[in-house]
Design a protein around this motif. Sequence first.
Motif, short mmCIF file in Angstrom:
data_model
loop_
_atom_site.label_atom_id
_atom_site.label_comp_id
_atom_site.label_asym_id
_atom_site.label_seq_id
_atom_site.Cartn_x
_atom_site.Cartn_y
_atom_site.Cartn_z
N VAL A 60 -0.27 19.54 37.00
CA VAL A 60 0.61 19.27 35.86
C VAL A 60 0.16 20.06 34.63
N ILE A 61 -1.12 20.08 34.35
CA ILE A 61 -1.60 20.83 33.18
C ILE A 61 -1.31 22.32 33.35
N ARG A 62 -1.48 22.83 34.55
CA ARG A 62 -1.16 24.24 34.80
C ARG A 62 0.33 24.51 34.48
N LYS A 63 1.21 23.64 34.95
CA LYS A 63 2.65 23.81 34.69
C LYS A 63 2.98 23.66 33.20
N LEU A 64 2.39 22.67 32.56
CA LEU A 64 2.65 22.46 31.14
C LEU A 64 2.15 23.63 30.30
N SER A 65 1.08 24.28 30.73
CA SER A 65 0.51 25.38 29.95
C SER A 65 1.45 26.58 29.85
N ALA A 66 2.48 26.63 30.66
CA ALA A 66 3.48 27.69 30.53
C ALA A 66 4.45 27.40 29.39
N HIS A 67 4.49 26.15 28.93
CA HIS A 67 5.45 25.73 27.90
C HIS A 67 4.81 25.19 26.62
N TYR A 68 3.54 24.85 26.71
CA TYR A 68 2.82 24.24 25.60
C TYR A 68 1.44 24.88 25.49
N TRP A 126 -17.98 21.12 33.87
CA TRP A 126 -16.96 20.41 34.64
C TRP A 126 -15.57 20.99 34.36
N LEU A 127 -15.28 21.22 33.09
CA LEU A 127 -13.98 21.80 32.72
C LEU A 127 -13.80 23.19 33.32
N LYS A 128 -14.84 24.00 33.25
CA LYS A 128 -14.75 25.36 33.82
C LYS A 128 -14.55 25.30 35.33
N GLN A 129 -15.16 24.34 35.98
CA GLN A 129 -15.03 24.22 37.43
C GLN A 129 -13.63 23.75 37.83
N HIS A 130 -13.09 22.77 37.12
CA HIS A 130 -11.84 22.15 37.55
C HIS A 130 -10.60 22.65 36.81
N PHE A 131 -10.77 23.25 35.65
CA PHE A 131 -9.64 23.72 34.85
C PHE A 131 -9.88 25.14 34.38
N SER A 132 -10.33 25.97 35.27
CA SER A 132 -10.69 27.35 34.94
C SER A 132 -9.48 28.17 34.48
N PHE A 133 -8.29 27.71 34.76
CA PHE A 133 -7.08 28.42 34.34
C PHE A 133 -6.79 28.26 32.85
N LEU A 134 -7.50 27.32 32.18
CA LEU A 134 -7.34 27.15 30.74
C LEU A 134 -8.36 28.01 30.00
N ASP A 135 -7.98 28.46 28.83
CA ASP A 135 -8.88 29.24 27.98
C ASP A 135 -9.94 28.29 27.42
N ASN A 187 0.71 8.05 34.83
CA ASN A 187 0.08 9.03 35.72
C ASN A 187 0.55 10.43 35.33
N TRP A 188 0.00 11.42 36.01
CA TRP A 188 0.29 12.81 35.63
C TRP A 188 1.71 13.24 36.00
N GLN A 189 2.31 12.63 36.99
CA GLN A 189 3.71 12.95 37.30
C GLN A 189 4.63 12.45 36.17
N GLU A 190 4.31 11.29 35.61
CA GLU A 190 5.08 10.80 34.46
C GLU A 190 4.88 11.71 33.26
N ILE A 191 3.68 12.21 33.06
CA ILE A 191 3.42 13.15 31.96
C ILE A 191 4.25 14.41 32.15
N ALA A 192 4.30 14.93 33.36
CA ALA A 192 5.10 16.14 33.64
C ALA A 192 6.56 15.89 33.30
N ALA A 193 7.10 14.78 33.77
CA ALA A 193 8.51 14.47 33.51
C ALA A 193 8.78 14.30 32.01
N TYR A 194 7.90 13.63 31.31
CA TYR A 194 8.06 13.39 29.88
C TYR A 194 8.12 14.72 29.11
#
Length: 180
Positions: A79-87, A108-117, A169-176
């Motif tokens: 979800v965060i990866r998808k949202l990062s294209a818009h936010y 931990w962030l670099k390991q699990h969310f390496s796609f974020l700056d 949950n994260w699916q609700e966050i994506a929809a919102y």
Amino acid sequence: MKKRKGEMKMKRIAIVITHFSASCLELFNKEFNENYTIEDLQGKLLVELDVRFADRVDYYLANESFFLDLQVIKDSQDVIRKLSAHYDIYIVTAAMEFPASLAPKYQWLKQHFSFLDDKNFVFCGDKSIIHADYLIDDTPSHLDTFSGQGILFTAPHNRDLTGYTRLDNWQEIAAYFMKI
């Protein structure tokens, strides 16, 4: 993200992406030979479940390995990866409460969310300093002092609280956020 000429500025979402309660329960159960579950924690803080947590939580959180072993919340990465294209996405953590957590949280962030700056990883004490349009957090006190739109992410300890925009949950966050 800098605004280019003719482009609209992206809205910012500040996000807290871990719950440490389950990990604290696991450590506590091992240490004291207990069998507490997440269900036992519904609507309670750890210390309300068992007063011995008052002494143990700070001890657990002061251990650098604690943060390295935290589980990633289901669907958060996708979800965060998808949202990062818009936010513009910022990961915000009140790391100053436990200074030993700074390096492990970053790892931990670099390991699990390496796609974020990693320039968008914010380690602070008071989240009211965050200048974003939205804050997704599981701690109501952080939402109460935030100047943008606060969104309460459901966690066992906040299940009974009302008065907040709540996403479970994260699916609700994506929809919102994809509707905005």
